[in-house]
Design a protein around this motif. Structure first.
Motif, PDB file in Angstrom:
ATOM      1  N   GLU A 555     -24.327  44.147 -21.304  1.00 38.61           N
ATOM      2  CA  GLU A 555     -23.179  44.808 -21.919  1.00 38.61           C
ATOM      3  C   GLU A 555     -22.547  45.743 -20.903  1.00 38.61           C
ATOM      4  O   GLU A 555     -23.234  46.273 -20.019  1.00 38.61           O
ATOM      5  CB  GLU A 555     -23.609  45.601 -23.158  1.00 38.61           C
ATOM      6  N   LEU A 556     -21.246  45.939 -21.036  1.00 34.90           N
ATOM      7  CA  LEU A 556     -20.514  46.822 -20.135  1.00 34.90           C
ATOM      8  C   LEU A 556     -20.342  48.188 -20.786  1.00 34.90           C
ATOM      9  O   LEU A 556     -19.914  48.287 -21.939  1.00 34.90           O
ATOM     10  CB  LEU A 556     -19.153  46.217 -19.784  1.00 34.90           C
ATOM     11  N   VAL A 557     -20.676  49.237 -20.038  1.00 34.48           N
ATOM     12  CA  VAL A 557     -20.597  50.619 -20.512  1.00 34.48           C
ATOM     13  C   VAL A 557     -19.511  51.341 -19.721  1.00 34.48           C
ATOM     14  O   VAL A 557     -19.466  51.235 -18.489  1.00 34.48           O
ATOM     15  CB  VAL A 557     -21.956  51.333 -20.326  1.00 34.48           C
ATOM     16  N   LEU A 567     -19.495  40.608 -23.447  1.00 38.02           N
ATOM     17  CA  LEU A 567     -18.530  39.570 -23.118  1.00 38.02           C
ATOM     18  C   LEU A 567     -18.959  38.191 -23.593  1.00 38.02           C
ATOM     19  O   LEU A 567     -18.123  37.288 -23.700  1.00 38.02           O
ATOM     20  CB  LEU A 567     -18.308  39.536 -21.600  1.00 38.02           C
ATOM     21  N   GLY A 568     -20.239  37.994 -23.857  1.00 40.10           N
ATOM     22  CA  GLY A 568     -20.719  36.664 -24.251  1.00 40.10           C
ATOM     23  C   GLY A 568     -21.421  35.979 -23.089  1.00 40.10           C
ATOM     24  O   GLY A 568     -20.964  36.056 -21.938  1.00 40.10           O
ATOM     25  N   HIS A 569     -22.508  35.284 -23.362  1.00 41.13           N
ATOM     26  CA  HIS A 569     -23.328  34.728 -22.289  1.00 41.13           C
ATOM     27  C   HIS A 569     -22.616  33.656 -21.483  1.00 41.13           C
ATOM     28  O   HIS A 569     -22.961  33.383 -20.332  1.00 41.13           O
ATOM     29  CB  HIS A 569     -24.633  34.155 -22.868  1.00 41.13           C
ATOM     30  N   ASP A 570     -21.591  33.004 -22.068  1.00 42.53           N
ATOM     31  CA  ASP A 570     -20.870  31.962 -21.351  1.00 42.53           C
ATOM     32  C   ASP A 570     -19.510  32.436 -20.864  1.00 42.53           C
ATOM     33  O   ASP A 570     -18.653  31.636 -20.487  1.00 42.53           O
ATOM     34  CB  ASP A 570     -20.702  30.728 -22.236  1.00 42.53           C
ATOM     35  N   SER A 571     -19.303  33.753 -20.858  1.00 40.74           N
ATOM     36  CA  SER A 571     -18.021  34.312 -20.435  1.00 40.74           C
ATOM     37  C   SER A 571     -17.867  34.229 -18.916  1.00 40.74           C
ATOM     38  O   SER A 571     -18.773  34.591 -18.159  1.00 40.74           O
ATOM     39  CB  SER A 571     -17.922  35.780 -20.876  1.00 40.74           C
ATOM     40  N   ALA A 572     -16.687  33.767 -18.463  1.00 41.35           N
ATOM     41  CA  ALA A 572     -16.416  33.719 -17.026  1.00 41.35           C
ATOM     42  C   ALA A 572     -16.386  35.124 -16.440  1.00 41.35           C
ATOM     43  O   ALA A 572     -16.787  35.338 -15.289  1.00 41.35           O
ATOM     44  CB  ALA A 572     -15.082  33.010 -16.773  1.00 41.35           C
ATOM     45  N   ALA A 573     -15.930  36.096 -17.226  1.00 39.29           N
ATOM     46  CA  ALA A 573     -15.896  37.488 -16.757  1.00 39.29           C
ATOM     47  C   ALA A 573     -17.311  38.007 -16.521  1.00 39.29           C
ATOM     48  O   ALA A 573     -17.591  38.668 -15.514  1.00 39.29           O
ATOM     49  CB  ALA A 573     -15.168  38.368 -17.771  1.00 39.29           C
ATOM     50  N   LEU A 574     -18.235  37.695 -17.441  1.00 38.33           N
ATOM     51  CA  LEU A 574     -19.618  38.138 -17.269  1.00 38.33           C
ATOM     52  C   LEU A 574     -20.267  37.441 -16.077  1.00 38.33           C
ATOM     53  O   LEU A 574     -21.083  38.040 -15.365  1.00 38.33           O
ATOM     54  CB  LEU A 574     -20.423  37.862 -18.536  1.00 38.33           C
ATOM     55  N   MET A 575     -19.910  36.190 -15.845  1.00 38.14           N
ATOM     56  CA  MET A 575     -20.449  35.479 -14.683  1.00 38.14           C
ATOM     57  C   MET A 575     -20.056  36.184 -13.389  1.00 38.14           C
ATOM     58  O   MET A 575     -20.864  36.303 -12.458  1.00 38.14           O
ATOM     59  CB  MET A 575     -19.938  34.032 -14.660  1.00 38.14           C
TER      60      MET A 575
END
Length: 657
Positions: A555-557, A567-575
């Motif tokens: 998670e982003l703080v 963002l979700g485990h398959d989010s391109a942003a999280l990747m």
């Protein structure tokens, strides 16, 4: 984060007024002689390096018309200073131009970057010579074969020679202290010279055959081995005949894998470089395939920068040559000029596009060799060129796919965090991580992501001192303060002086996003630092581990009070966030381990030697088992370590005595 409404950075501002007038006066005074010209911006950065048959005519043509908002117009508007060098001939101008491009890295020239030296196969001088992988300066004391396109090609060749000729690869210190043969002898990869299982005469014959094979005389080697096998058979020495038969079988398999008829190769085909260029999607690839001794050793792809800028400059500015060069020809000429100024070329070049004969003549004159180039080959050379072209196509397609994926990841992160950034290329992310072992050897890392790629040249490590061991919060406070204090001072000074319309130079610009590896605690510490420095809290984002510290649940703080975001485990942003965070962690870990090894082994004595950094120190300690082993090693043994030249080995030898 610059946007269309933001002020321009200082090094992007157009030059006008008295400075421009003085520049035009200098241009008018230039001689009509061959030479090289350099354009600089107001901060001293090099914009462009070019050559000219007539400096006066060529340079003046840049300023004689309005180029508007084109690429060349953008460059000309930033020119604050001009330097020229007059030479005797166009050939001298061409060589000087490319030497300056390599050293100055201008913003608008086609530029090839390659910080890796080519590896060689080294045959050490000895009564029983040994094979070794080598990278560095070569000398006349030993025999060198290559260069090879990569380490894998050298190691594959060594393995082949072990199978066919059973030459030793052990260090001289190991060789001198053996009382029984090693495992390589048991698996028939070595003839056991260390314990006298082969005579010096027979070993020299194997070495001679190996050298002839590397030089491309594989057919002659096989023929001589067949004669030798029959001689042993006639003398009823069947075991020795069987050993020679095995050598012939090993060489025959290799020749079959090479898929070429050695007898059909002329002497000029023994050593050839094949260069194929492809341009697509604003990017270019030059694929260099190496043939040495008639063997195709493999290839290496190069991706130049500034291709679009250089192509646009060439299209808008009339070239002095009668024929207008295509982008492919410009890229190929730039590669040949820049690459072979630092790497000795083979006698023959096979090219996918034609290049200027003046270029080859100038290079050959400087290097003391005669270069022959062919761009419409036949027979075996045609096969090699087709292979190189296919390699260039595949490598470029892979690059474009990777860059497209990275661009989409950047866009996803900008949208997810609502950064309001129109120019994705302008987004710069800096990420911090702290690493230590139970409080020992604490180091902080800062890695940089910009223009959709990690930028290793801008990575930094910070030794953390004066804190309680294991206090990650204090370590984060220290590294953020050291990183951003000067930037904050520069911005404050600009505000006080009333020059807020101009941002500070790039080195002092804040990133668009600051990632810290940690949750609320680390973000709170970053908030304190940014508050004390008067910087925007919205820049800070913490990457907090999810439930069970599982990958994909991060998670982003935020430091400015916004709610946490998943963002979700398959989010391109999280990747993208995970990619940058993992790189920061890797960089911190490697630095911490090197520092810890220095403290525990006394390796700092090695690092105090000029030219020995963390990587070379770690390689030395690993090879010789610690500082004592390094101190006991000879110069030749030190040279065998990756990246250690003979001069550096001698320096290490003297320093540790």
């Amino acid at each position: 984060m610059p946007s269309p409404a933001d002020p321009l950075p200082a090094d992007d501002l157009p030059v006008d007024g008295p400075l421009r007038q003085r520049l035009l006066i200098e241009v008018a005074a230039l001689p009509a002689l061959p030479g090289v010209y350099r354009y600089f911006d107001a901060q001293g950065g090099v914009l462009y390096v070019g050559k000219a048959r007539s400096l006066k005519k060529r340079v003046a043509s840049y300023f004689q018309k309005d180029h508007g908002g084109t690429r060349i117009g953008h460059m000309i508007s930033r020119i604050a200073r001009l330097e020229t060098t007059v030479v005797r001939t166009e050939a001298e101008a061409l060589l000087l131009e490319n030497n300056l491009i390599k050293t100055l890295a201008p913003k608008f020239n086609i530029l090839f970057r390659d910080d890796k030296s080519y590896p060689y196969l080294k045959l050490h001088s000895h009564t029983f010579p040994r094979l070794a992988y080598y990278r560095g300066a070569i000398d006349r004391k030993h025999r060198y074969f290559g260069p090879y396109p990569g380490a894998w090609a050298v190691k594959e060749t060594i393995l082949l020679l072990q199978k066919a000729f059973r030459l030793r690869t052990c260090e001289d210190t190991v060789y001198a202290n053996r009382s029984r043969p090693c495992l390589l002898y048991q698996i028939r990869r070595c003839s056991g010279p260390c314990v006298g299982l082969i005579s010096s005469e027979d070993y020299r014959r194997d070495v001679s055959n190996a050298e002839r094979f590397l030089l491309g005389d594989a057919g002659e080697v096989v023929s001589s081995l067949q004669v030798q096998m029959m001689a042993f058979s006639d003398a009823l020495e069947f075991e020795r005949a069987a050993e020679v038969r095995n050598q012939i079988s090993a060489l025959s398999r290799v020749l079959h894998q090479q898929s070429m008829d050695e007898s059909s190769l002329s002497s000029r085909d023994r050593d050839v470089d094949i260069l194929a260029v492809r341009v697509s999607g604003g990017r270019a690839c030059v694929n260099l395939a190496m043939v040495r001794g008639g063997r195709h050793l493999g290839d290496r792809a190069y991706f130049p920068t500034h291709v679009e800028d250089a192509a646009a400059l060439s299209a808008e500015q009339a070239d002095e040559r009668a024929d207008e060069l295509s982008v492919e020809q410009q890229v190929l000429e730039a590669f040949i000029a820049q690459h072979y100024l630092g790497v000795a070329p083979p006698p023959g070049l096979v090219l996918s596009h034609s290049v200027a004969s003046e270029l080859l003549s100038a290079l050959g004159e400087q290097l003391g060799v005669k270069l022959n180039a062919q761009h419409q080959p036949r027979e075996q050379r045609r096969t090699w060129l087709e292979m190189a072209e296919k390699g260039a196509q595949i490598a470029l397609a892979r690059l474009l796919a990777e860059e497209g994926s990275q661009r989409e990841r950047t866009r996803a992160l900008v949208d997810a965090l609502d950064l309001g950034l129109d120019d994705l290329d302008a987004l710069r992310i800096e990420c911090f991580d702290i690493s230590h072992t139970a409080g020992e050897a604490t180091q902080a890392s800062c890695v940089v992501y910009e223009n959709h790629a990690m930028r290793p040249a801008e990575y930094r490590r910070y030794n953390i001192e004066g804190i309680t061991g294991g206090d990650d919060y204090a370590a984060m406070r220290q590294v953020l303060t050291r990183r951003y204090a000067k930037m904050a001072e520069a911005r404050a000074a600009a505000q006080l002086s009333g020059h807020e319309a101009v941002l500070p130079p790039k080195a002092l610009r804040l990133p668009g996003l600051v990632l810290v590896d940690g949750g609320r605690g680390q973000v709170s510490m970053a908030r304190e630092v940014f508050t004390s420095l008067g910087l925007d809290l919205a820049l800070i984002v913490g990457v907090e581990k999810g439930e069970g510290r599982k990958v994909g649940l991060e998670e982003l703080v935020f430091a400015d009070g916004r709610d946490k975001v998943y963002l979700g485990h398959d989010s391109a942003a999280l990747m993208l966030v995970a990619q940058i965070r993992d790189e920061a962690h890797r960089f911190a870990i490697t630095g911490m381990r090197a520092k810890r090894a220095s403290v525990r082994t006394g390796g700092s004595r090695i690092e105090d030697i000029a030219g020995v950094g963390p990587k070379k120190r770690a390689s030395l300690l690993q090879r010789f088992g610690g500082l004592r082993g390094v101190a006991a090693a000879s110069v030749d043994e030190l040279c065998s370590v990756d990246g250690i030249s003979r001069d550096l080995a001698e320096e290490i030898y003297r320093a540790l005595r």
